[in-house]
Each structure stands twice: as C-alpha cells, then as structure tokens.
Design an enzyme around this catalytic site. Structure first.
Site, PDB file in Angstrom:
ATOM      1  N   HIS A   2     -10.857  46.724  24.294  1.00 49.60           N
ATOM      2  CA  HIS A   2     -11.375  48.091  24.188  1.00 49.60           C
ATOM      3  C   HIS A   2     -10.206  49.038  23.937  1.00 49.60           C
ATOM      4  O   HIS A   2      -9.632  49.613  24.876  1.00 49.60           O
ATOM      5  CB  HIS A   2     -12.124  48.481  25.467  1.00 49.60           C
ATOM      6  CG  HIS A   2     -12.838  49.790  25.369  1.00 49.60           C
ATOM      7  ND1 HIS A   2     -14.200  49.929  25.574  1.00 49.60           N
ATOM      8  CD2 HIS A   2     -12.403  51.042  25.071  1.00 49.60           C
ATOM      9  CE1 HIS A   2     -14.552  51.198  25.416  1.00 49.60           C
ATOM     10  NE2 HIS A   2     -13.456  51.889  25.120  1.00 49.60           N
ATOM     11  N   PHE A  28      -8.351  66.124  24.498  1.00 50.60           N
ATOM     12  CA  PHE A  28      -8.430  64.772  23.938  1.00 50.60           C
ATOM     13  C   PHE A  28      -8.926  64.809  22.488  1.00 50.60           C
ATOM     14  O   PHE A  28      -8.351  64.170  21.597  1.00 50.60           O
ATOM     15  CB  PHE A  28      -9.369  63.954  24.820  1.00 50.60           C
ATOM     16  CG  PHE A  28      -9.371  62.477  24.575  1.00 50.60           C
ATOM     17  CD1 PHE A  28      -8.206  61.782  24.291  1.00 50.60           C
ATOM     18  CD2 PHE A  28     -10.564  61.757  24.667  1.00 50.60           C
ATOM     19  CE1 PHE A  28      -8.213  60.408  24.096  1.00 50.60           C
ATOM     20  CE2 PHE A  28     -10.583  60.387  24.475  1.00 50.60           C
ATOM     21  CZ  PHE A  28      -9.409  59.718  24.178  1.00 50.60           C
ATOM     22  N   PHE A  38      -6.986  63.962  18.626  1.00 51.15           N
ATOM     23  CA  PHE A  38      -7.429  63.148  17.491  1.00 51.15           C
ATOM     24  C   PHE A  38      -7.464  63.939  16.192  1.00 51.15           C
ATOM     25  O   PHE A  38      -7.077  63.424  15.131  1.00 51.15           O
ATOM     26  CB  PHE A  38      -8.798  62.534  17.786  1.00 51.15           C
ATOM     27  CG  PHE A  38      -8.754  61.384  18.747  1.00 51.15           C
ATOM     28  CD1 PHE A  38      -8.126  60.200  18.398  1.00 51.15           C
ATOM     29  CD2 PHE A  38      -9.307  61.484  20.003  1.00 51.15           C
ATOM     30  CE1 PHE A  38      -8.064  59.132  19.279  1.00 51.15           C
ATOM     31  CE2 PHE A  38      -9.257  60.421  20.892  1.00 51.15           C
ATOM     32  CZ  PHE A  38      -8.635  59.244  20.530  1.00 51.15           C
ATOM     33  N   GLY A  62     -17.635  58.758  21.525  1.00 45.03           N
ATOM     34  CA  GLY A  62     -17.574  60.193  21.790  1.00 45.03           C
ATOM     35  C   GLY A  62     -17.955  60.443  23.233  1.00 45.03           C
ATOM     36  O   GLY A  62     -18.486  59.548  23.916  1.00 45.03           O
ATOM     37  N   HIS A  95     -20.463  51.662  24.223  1.00 44.01           N
ATOM     38  CA  HIS A  95     -20.020  52.510  25.319  1.00 44.01           C
ATOM     39  C   HIS A  95     -21.278  52.905  26.105  1.00 44.01           C
ATOM     40  O   HIS A  95     -22.273  53.324  25.508  1.00 44.01           O
ATOM     41  CB  HIS A  95     -19.395  53.802  24.781  1.00 44.01           C
ATOM     42  CG  HIS A  95     -17.960  53.686  24.372  1.00 44.01           C
ATOM     43  ND1 HIS A  95     -17.551  52.951  23.288  1.00 44.01           N
ATOM     44  CD2 HIS A  95     -16.838  54.262  24.891  1.00 44.01           C
ATOM     45  CE1 HIS A  95     -16.236  53.069  23.156  1.00 44.01           C
ATOM     46  NE2 HIS A  95     -15.779  53.849  24.118  1.00 44.01           N
ATOM     47  N   GLU A  97     -20.172  56.050  30.917  1.00 40.28           N
ATOM     48  CA  GLU A  97     -18.853  56.655  31.148  1.00 40.28           C
ATOM     49  C   GLU A  97     -19.068  58.062  31.711  1.00 40.28           C
ATOM     50  O   GLU A  97     -18.852  59.074  31.051  1.00 40.28           O
ATOM     51  CB  GLU A  97     -18.052  56.698  29.844  1.00 40.28           C
ATOM     52  CG  GLU A  97     -16.599  57.120  30.024  1.00 40.28           C
ATOM     53  CD  GLU A  97     -15.836  57.223  28.708  1.00 40.28           C
ATOM     54  OE1 GLU A  97     -14.633  57.566  28.757  1.00 40.28           O
ATOM     55  OE2 GLU A  97     -16.428  56.988  27.632  1.00 40.28           O
ATOM     56  N   HIS A 134     -16.688  50.712  29.424  1.00 42.69           N
ATOM     57  CA  HIS A 134     -16.493  51.513  30.633  1.00 42.69           C
ATOM     58  C   HIS A 134     -17.451  51.125  31.753  1.00 42.69           C
ATOM     59  O   HIS A 134     -17.017  50.745  32.836  1.00 42.69           O
ATOM     60  CB  HIS A 134     -16.570  53.018  30.347  1.00 42.69           C
ATOM     61  CG  HIS A 134     -15.494  53.515  29.467  1.00 42.69           C
ATOM     62  ND1 HIS A 134     -14.186  53.637  29.886  1.00 42.69           N
ATOM     63  CD2 HIS A 134     -15.500  53.902  28.158  1.00 42.69           C
ATOM     64  CE1 HIS A 134     -13.440  54.083  28.891  1.00 42.69           C
ATOM     65  NE2 HIS A 134     -14.207  54.235  27.832  1.00 42.69           N
ATOM     66  N   ASP A 139      -7.172  54.276  25.072  1.00 42.32           N
ATOM     67  CA  ASP A 139      -6.360  55.093  24.149  1.00 42.32           C
ATOM     68  C   ASP A 139      -4.961  55.280  24.727  1.00 42.32           C
ATOM     69  O   ASP A 139      -4.523  56.411  24.981  1.00 42.32           O
ATOM     70  CB  ASP A 139      -7.020  56.458  23.938  1.00 42.32           C
ATOM     71  CG  ASP A 139      -8.397  56.351  23.324  1.00 42.32           C
ATOM     72  OD1 ASP A 139      -8.472  56.242  22.095  1.00 42.32           O
ATOM     73  OD2 ASP A 139      -9.393  56.369  24.071  1.00 42.32           O
TER      74      ASP A 139
END
Length: 503
Positions: A104, A201, A205, A320, A346, A349, A374, A432
C-alpha cells in the site's frame, strides 16, 4: 491437636486453589498468545538467539517508557520523534531485517523532499507562486518546459535563474523544500484538525504532480524509488497510481496506457540491474470524487490495462479522503458489473462510527475486495471482522500515515493491536512515506512492534508480517511461492549473520 489438623487441611486446600489458579491463568495467557499474528510461529535455535537480543532491547525501551510515559515516542506525533527513533537498537535490528513487500504505497509520494529538491536543479524547470485560497501563504507551481509556460501564472521564472539571483541560496532552498514535505517543527499547531492535515496533504500532491510527471523524471523517479525500497530490505511493491498523463518539454502529453507501459519498462530495467528484486505491480487508483460517468471511464481504463499490461496490472481502487469523497455504496451498481477486475479498496479510514465512511467496509467486503486499505474503523464492526477472517481478506495497515493524517496520536490506541491479538490477516505498509520523510518500511515496522503490539510480541510477529506481505500480494500463485522461498532464504541469511554485539 484437632485444630492443627483443621488448619493443615485449610492451608493445603488454599495452596491447591492458588496453584490451580496460576495454572489456569498461565494456560489462558498461552492460548491467547497462540491466537496472535505469529503466535504459532515456533522459533528455531538460531532465531531464539536473535530473539533474545531483540527482546532485551525492546524490554529496555518499553520498561523505561512505562516508568517515564512522557518520553514514550509512539505517544507523540511522528514528526517529533522520527529522527530520535532511528537511534533505537530495536529500530536498527528491524532496519536490517528482510520485510517482504509493501502493498500500500502511492506513486507520487514514494520518495522524500531531499530527492525532490535535487530535481529542482534540472534544466528547463519553471516555477511561480500564487496565493493559496485554503492554506496560508502561497502555492508553488512547477513546470518543465522549453519556453515560458502560458498557463496558471503570469510570473513564471526559471528556478535556475531565481537560485542564481538569490542573496542566500541556502535560504532559497530551505524555503523551497518546505513545499515538498508535510514535516513541521510543531505539528499540533500546524495541523490542529484532520481538515488542516488533509488540506496540506492535497496541496503536497498538486505541487509534486507536474514536477514528477515530466516523462524523463517520471521514469528515473520510479527507478530510484525501487532502489530505495530494495535498500530498506523489501523485495516487491504494489503501487497505487492515478496513472497521470506524462508530458514532454514541448507540452505534448501521453495517455494513461503509456504511463502504465513506462512502469513496465522501468521495472524491467530495474530487475535486470537487481535480479534479486521480485518485482512490482500497479493498482489503478483514481479519485473517488467523481460521478458514475467518470467511473465508467475508470473501469474502461482498468480493463484496457488488464489487457495491455497484464504482467504488472493488479487491480482497481478509488482514493481520496473518505470522509469527503463519494462512498462506495454510490458506485455499487457499476462496480458489481466490473467483477472481472480485482478490487483493493480503501475503506474505513476514519475515526467516525455509523457513517457512510466506515460503511465503506460493508461494500468493500461484499464487492469482493482482495485487501482493505487502512481498515481503521473495522474494530467497530465485529461481524465484518469475522468476515475478514473467514474470507481471508488482507488488511493493509499504515500506522504512521494514520498518525500523521490525524486519525490517532498515541499508537498504543491504534486498532492494529486488536488485529494482531486476534491473529487477523495483517500486512504493514507505509502509504505515502515521502510526504512525511519516513523510510519505505522500517519506520512502520518499528512503531508497529514497539508502539502498537504487545510488549511480549517478539521476532515471530516480525517474521509473520514479512510473510503476510507476500501471502496477500497480487502475485500469481507460482510467483508468490517463489517469492516466499526467496524471503525465507533472505530471512535465514539475516538470522545466520546476526551479531548482537553490533547493536
């Protein structure tokens, strides 16, 4: 005389009760330990020697923290302790340990700000600043071009010119670097709520994308990322990618299939250079902030990838911030028709309970997801936990990400401890790591081992986590078996060459 006889009977009976109690307690503890991840992994003689050294250092760290809880690293923000953590002897052992795979990770944050800063020394890179409507300060825009760009900004300038004209180049680079990391000195002030963290965050990007999607940079970036992951003792990765359109200096762009083929080309070159590396696959993971028409286009692209680059295509996801994005339930009719794709959703989360966000867990499982990204809210859904175990769905746990992105501060409270205690199909990854200057795997393995698992969890847990990372990968069965054999060979070499005196 009679009294002495009575007392002796009483004391004998009490001693029997106490002994029986301790025996029952020990049996319960042993049975519970066997349930944990790695609990049924017996250690051989050499592994036991390594484990003795590892646990000596772990107990020393945790016993000190128990008596001095204010100094326990994993109860603070990652940015506060990340450098100090790497001085730990437990960390250094984990750093040298084979860790299998990272399942991941996202393509735009594989490498950290120091690597990105080196890119800004390349020729033909323009930059400009515009006020940011969300974050205080200005947003940095970057573009490689053979002439002055004519979009976004009116104040484009070559970075090389600006750096040359700067009164203080060190200060210029220091301020530029801030745009390529989330790390700050006082994270609690900079990111008081989850919305602030996610705004920063997303800003990261939008800054990074035009820099790394210049085709020559993209290909070198991915090669260097593979190298860094290998150096952290990983042998395989699965990268979630939005498959951005790559571009050239003249502004021409390529479609997403070309981007996928560039992954394949770079991977082939890397494996030729490093044949001990098992490989990589991509999970096509576009934004969840879309409607059904866009989803149709996503699914069509995913099917094209499956047909044109089957060797590296693993499956499909939507990414996202879940709290703000469309829930899976909105897409169920379309996704049910796309059951020819492997899903790696995902889901969960979030800190919330009883919302559409943690409700994504229902749909991810019912849609047949191979793994859950997650799964942070899963502990609030006991029936879904049973489903995960029965269907053997891998849980992709990213502890540092969950900490940095404001889900949990004290990692002792992370749900990983529940998953480990129940022997659930856990795999560790790093999400990340470039965005928060973490290592590809070692940092997350360390905080999992010291901060989010039992004090008694030992080498068996670490060994099991490494094996799980390949067991729940998207590798084909024969390749998976070969990869597990390769991991076992690496593990044996690590054990055979271990020297406690070096730590």
């Amino acid at each position: 005389m009679r009294l002495l006889i009575v007392l002796s009977i009483i004391f004998a009976h009490g001693a029997c009760d106490i002994a029986d109690y301790y025996a029952k307690r020990a049996k319960l503890a042993e049975a519970e330990n066997l349930l944990t991840v790695g609990g049924n992994y017996p250690l051989d003689h050499k592994e036991t020697i390594v484990n003795r050294c590892l646990m000596q250092h772990k107990y020393r760290e945790l016993d000190y923290a128990f008596d001095n809880p204010q100094y326990f690293n994993c109860s603070h923000h990652f940015f506060v302790y990340k450098n100090k953590m790497r001085e730990s002897k437990v960390y250094k052992i984990i750093k040298n340990m084979p860790k299998g795979a990272a399942l991941h990770v996202h393509d735009m944050a594989l490498l950290g700000p120091d690597y990105v800063m080196n890119l800004t020394y390349m020729d033909n890179l323009y930059f400009c600043f515009k006020p940011d409507p969300v974050l205080s300060g200005n947003h940095l825009f970057l573009q490689f071009a053979n002439q002055l760009p004519n979009k976004t900004c009116d104040t484009w300038q070559l970075i090389s010119d600006a750096r040359r004209d700067a009164k203080n180049v060190t200060e210029f680079d220091f301020n530029l670097r801030k745009h390529f990391t989330l790390v700050v000195d006082d994270p609690d002030t900079a990111y008081p709520a989850i919305t602030d963290t996610w705004d920063a965050f997303m800003n990261y990007f939008t800054t990074i994308i035009p820099l790394v999607t210049y085709r020559p940079v993209w290909e070198q970036y991915f090669y260097d990322a593979l190298k860094k992951y290998r150096e952290d003792n990983l042998m395989y990765i699965e990268v979630r990618s939005v498959l951005p359109n790559l571009y050239e200096l003249d502004g021409s762009t390529y479609d997403q299939i070309v981007t996928a083929k560039s992954y394949k080309k770079v991977l082939s070159r890397f494996i030729k250079d490093y044949p001990d590396f098992e490989g990589a696959k991509i999970i096509f993971a576009p934004s969840r902030y879309v409607g059904n028409a866009e989803l149709d286009a996503y699914i069509e692209t995913a099917r094209s990838l499956k047909n044109q680059v089957p060797e590296i295509f693993a499956g499909f996801d939507l990414v996202g911030q879940e709290d703000k994005g469309k829930p899976l339930i909105d897409f169920v009719p379309k996704l049910l028709q796309a059951n020819d794709l492997n899903f790696f959703f995902h889901a969960g989360e979030t800190d919330w309970y009883g919302t559409q966000t943690d409700g994504n867990l229902y749909d991810a499982i019912l849609l047949g997801t191979k793994r859950i990204g997650h799964a942070y809210a899963l502990t609030k859904h006991p029936l879904l936990m049973k489903e995960v175990v029965e269907k053997d769905i891998g849980l992709e746990i990213n502890l540092i990400s969950n900490s940095v992105l404001s889900l949990v501060k004290d990692l002792r409270n992370h749900p990983l401890n529940t998953y480990v205690a129940n022997g659930m199909p856990v795999v560790l990854s790093s999400d990340d790591p470039g965005a928060w200057e973490a290592e590809p795997a070692s940092d997350d393995f360390y905080v999992a081992f010291v901060g989010a698992s039992s004090r008694l969890s030992d080498l068996s847990l670490l060994k099991a986590l490494g094996e799980n990372s390949l067991k729940y990968s998207a590798l084909e069965p024969t390749r998976k078996a070969a990869a597990l054999r390769k991991l076992n060979f690496q593990w044996k070499r690590f054990i055979d060459n271990f020297d406690c005196s070096k730590y």
